[in-house]
Design an enzyme around this catalytic site. Structure first.
Site, short mmCIF file in Angstrom:
data_model
loop_
_atom_site.label_atom_id
_atom_site.label_comp_id
_atom_site.label_asym_id
_atom_site.label_seq_id
_atom_site.Cartn_x
_atom_site.Cartn_y
_atom_site.Cartn_z
CG ASP A 124 -2.07 0.97 1.11
OD1 ASP A 124 -3.22 0.52 1.02
OD2 ASP A 124 -1.81 2.19 1.10
CB ILE A 125 0.82 4.27 -2.16
CG1 ILE A 125 1.90 5.19 -2.69
CG2 ILE A 125 -0.47 5.02 -1.86
CD1 ILE A 125 1.59 5.78 -4.07
CG HIS B 87 -8.81 -3.23 -2.15
ND1 HIS B 87 -9.79 -2.57 -2.84
CD2 HIS B 87 -8.60 -2.52 -1.02
CE1 HIS B 87 -10.16 -1.48 -2.16
NE2 HIS B 87 -9.46 -1.44 -1.04
P1 AMP Z 1 -9.68 1.35 0.38
O1 AMP Z 1 -9.64 2.73 1.01
O2 AMP Z 1 -10.07 0.24 1.30
O3 AMP Z 1 -10.49 1.37 -0.91
O4 AMP Z 1 -8.17 1.02 -0.01
C1 AMP Z 1 -7.52 1.58 -1.09
C2 AMP Z 1 -6.06 1.58 -0.73
O5 AMP Z 1 -5.32 1.81 -1.92
C3 AMP Z 1 -5.65 2.67 0.26
O6 AMP Z 1 -5.13 2.06 1.43
C4 AMP Z 1 -4.60 3.47 -0.50
O7 AMP Z 1 -3.54 3.91 0.31
C5 AMP Z 1 -4.14 2.48 -1.56
N1 AMP Z 1 -3.58 3.08 -2.76
C6 AMP Z 1 -4.07 4.12 -3.48
N2 AMP Z 1 -3.27 4.37 -4.54
C7 AMP Z 1 -2.26 3.46 -4.48
C8 AMP Z 1 -1.10 3.21 -5.29
N3 AMP Z 1 -0.83 3.92 -6.38
N4 AMP Z 1 -0.28 2.21 -4.92
C9 AMP Z 1 -0.54 1.46 -3.81
N5 AMP Z 1 -1.62 1.65 -3.02
C10 AMP Z 1 -2.46 2.63 -3.35
#
Ligand code: AMP
Ligand code: ZN
Length: 110
Positions: free
Chosen positions: A28-29, A96
């Site tokens: 996760d970023i 996810h």
């Molecule tokens: P959710 O809020 O449960 O939909 O989770 C989405 C997740 O995606 C969040 O924890 C973000 O930090 C993560 N996220 C968003 N953009 C990226 C990215 N480019 N690379 C990795 N994780 C990401």
């Protein structure tokens, strides 16, 4: 347009931890714990519950999450979370599983 589909297509970089033919695990970023890995199916569906229509792919996501937890040394405890819907904090509408660990987790969650 879907962020995770774009990542799967290589348009946006992802820090891949492990993958299978059906799923990909990547960091996760914006990590919320020392280990914070997302596990996604290659198939686009809106949330993890919707993936139950494809039981093998759902099982693959969960199994990959468990493998990653083991590889990351989280046997003392970790959390698998699937935020579902805006009110629950879902921001990316491609199924996810969050795998979180490496610190003590609070309950109930926020
Ligand atoms: P959710 O809020 O449960 O939909 O989770 C989405 C997740 O995606 C969040 O924890 C973000 O930090 C993560 N996220 C968003 N953009 C990226 C990215 N480019 N690379 C990795 N994780 C990401
Ligand atoms: Zn998608």
């Amino acid at each position: 347009m879907c962020l995770f589909c774009d990542m799967l297509e290589g348009k946006i970089p992802m820090d891949v931890v492990r993958e299978t033919g059906q799923s990909v695990a990547f960091r996760d970023i914006n990590p919320q714990a020392p280990t914070h890995v997302l596990v996604i199916p290659r198939r686009h569906v809106e949330n993890l519950g919707a993936l139950a229509e494809y039981p093998e792919e759902l099982a693959d996501v969960v199994a990959l999450g468990a493998s990653v937890a083991e590889e990351e040394g989280l046997e003392a405890g970790f959390r698998m979370v699937a935020n579902t819907g805006e009110l629950a904090g879902q921001t990316v509408f491609h199924a996810h599983l969050h795998v979180l660990g490496g610190r003590r987790m609070a309950w109930p969650p926020g």
